[in-house]
Design a protein around this motif. Structure first.
Motif, short mmCIF file in Angstrom:
data_model
loop_
_atom_site.label_atom_id
_atom_site.label_comp_id
_atom_site.label_asym_id
_atom_site.label_seq_id
_atom_site.Cartn_x
_atom_site.Cartn_y
_atom_site.Cartn_z
N GLN A 54 0.83 -1.20 0.00
CA GLN A 54 0.00 0.00 0.00
C GLN A 54 0.87 1.26 0.00
OE1 GLN A 54 -2.36 -0.99 3.48
NE2 GLN A 54 -4.15 -1.34 2.20
N ILE A 111 2.47 1.68 -3.62
CA ILE A 111 1.58 2.16 -4.68
C ILE A 111 1.07 3.57 -4.39
CG2 ILE A 111 0.93 -0.15 -5.45
CD1 ILE A 111 -1.86 0.51 -4.11
N ILE A 162 -2.57 -8.46 -4.09
CA ILE A 162 -3.32 -7.50 -4.90
C ILE A 162 -4.81 -7.81 -4.84
CG2 ILE A 162 -3.80 -6.85 -7.31
CD1 ILE A 162 -0.69 -6.99 -7.72
N LEU A 196 -6.89 -4.07 -5.00
CA LEU A 196 -6.29 -2.99 -5.77
C LEU A 196 -6.92 -2.94 -7.15
CD1 LEU A 196 -2.49 -3.35 -4.88
CD2 LEU A 196 -4.26 -2.03 -3.72
N ARG A 199 -6.56 -1.22 -11.22
CA ARG A 199 -5.60 -0.62 -12.16
C ARG A 199 -6.27 0.57 -12.81
NH1 ARG A 199 -3.44 -4.56 -16.26
NH2 ARG A 199 -2.03 -2.83 -16.63
N TYR A 201 -1.42 0.64 -10.39
CA TYR A 201 -2.22 0.10 -9.30
C TYR A 201 -2.57 1.21 -8.32
CZ TYR A 201 -1.50 -4.76 -10.61
OH TYR A 201 -1.51 -5.95 -11.27
N LEU A 258 -5.40 1.91 -4.65
CA LEU A 258 -6.45 1.43 -3.76
C LEU A 258 -7.78 1.90 -4.33
CD1 LEU A 258 -4.88 2.27 -0.30
CD2 LEU A 258 -5.18 0.01 -1.28
#
Length: 156
Positions: free
Chosen positions: A15, A18, A49, A54, A56, A66, A68
């Motif tokens: 987390q 990303i 993932i 997550l 995209r 990616y 959240l």
């Protein structure tokens, strides 16, 4: 922070990564984790993932990153759902009280997550794969209404 971490620690690192960097593939994420001294396989990252739900997001020129899923509040989820439907949903079909939503590859789980977060009484539940979401509506009438609503979301 070297070696093996607990699943929770590893997912927290994912987390963090990303949130601060543009990561477009599972392989990129594995490399970033390994650069931090975290031993991880691509299969493990793939499971993380999915568990972290997550999504995209497009960043232009056919590239993705990616992120959240944005789920801040009911209204925020509905707005995000509309955006995802316009960008990634290709088709919605129905049989009785069940709907099948076809998405761009890799986007089904993000769309399904937001459908779940909106917590609609007319949707019993969802199941998502890579590019397909199975939606169970409470009744056939609900499914007809949901399909019309989803088609409207696709058109914007």
């Amino acid at each position: 922070m070297a070696g093996a971490l607990s699943k929770e620690q590893r997912q927290k690192r994912i987390q963090d990564i990303i949130a601060r960097e543009s990561v477009s593939t599972q392989g990129d994420l594995v490399e970033r984790l390994r650069a931090e001294g975290i031993r991880v396989t691509q299969a493990t990252v793939s499971r993380d993932i999915n568990e972290l739900r997550l999504v995209r997001l497009p960043v232009g020129k056919g590239r993705h990153r990616y992120a959240l899923a944005q789920t801040a509040g009911h209204t925020g989820a509905e707005e995000e759902l509309a955006r995802l439907f316009q960008n990634f949903v290709h088709d919605v079909d129905r049989g009785e009280n069940m709907l099948v939503i076809r998405t761009a590859e890799g986007h089904a789980s993000g769309v399904a997550l937001l459908l779940d977060r909106v917590r609609r009484d007319d949707i019993v539940g969802t199941i998502a794969g890579e590019d397909t979401i199975f939606v169970v509506a409470r009744t056939t009438g609900d499914a007809e209404n949901i399909m019309e609503e989803f088609h409207a979301l696709m058109l914007g």
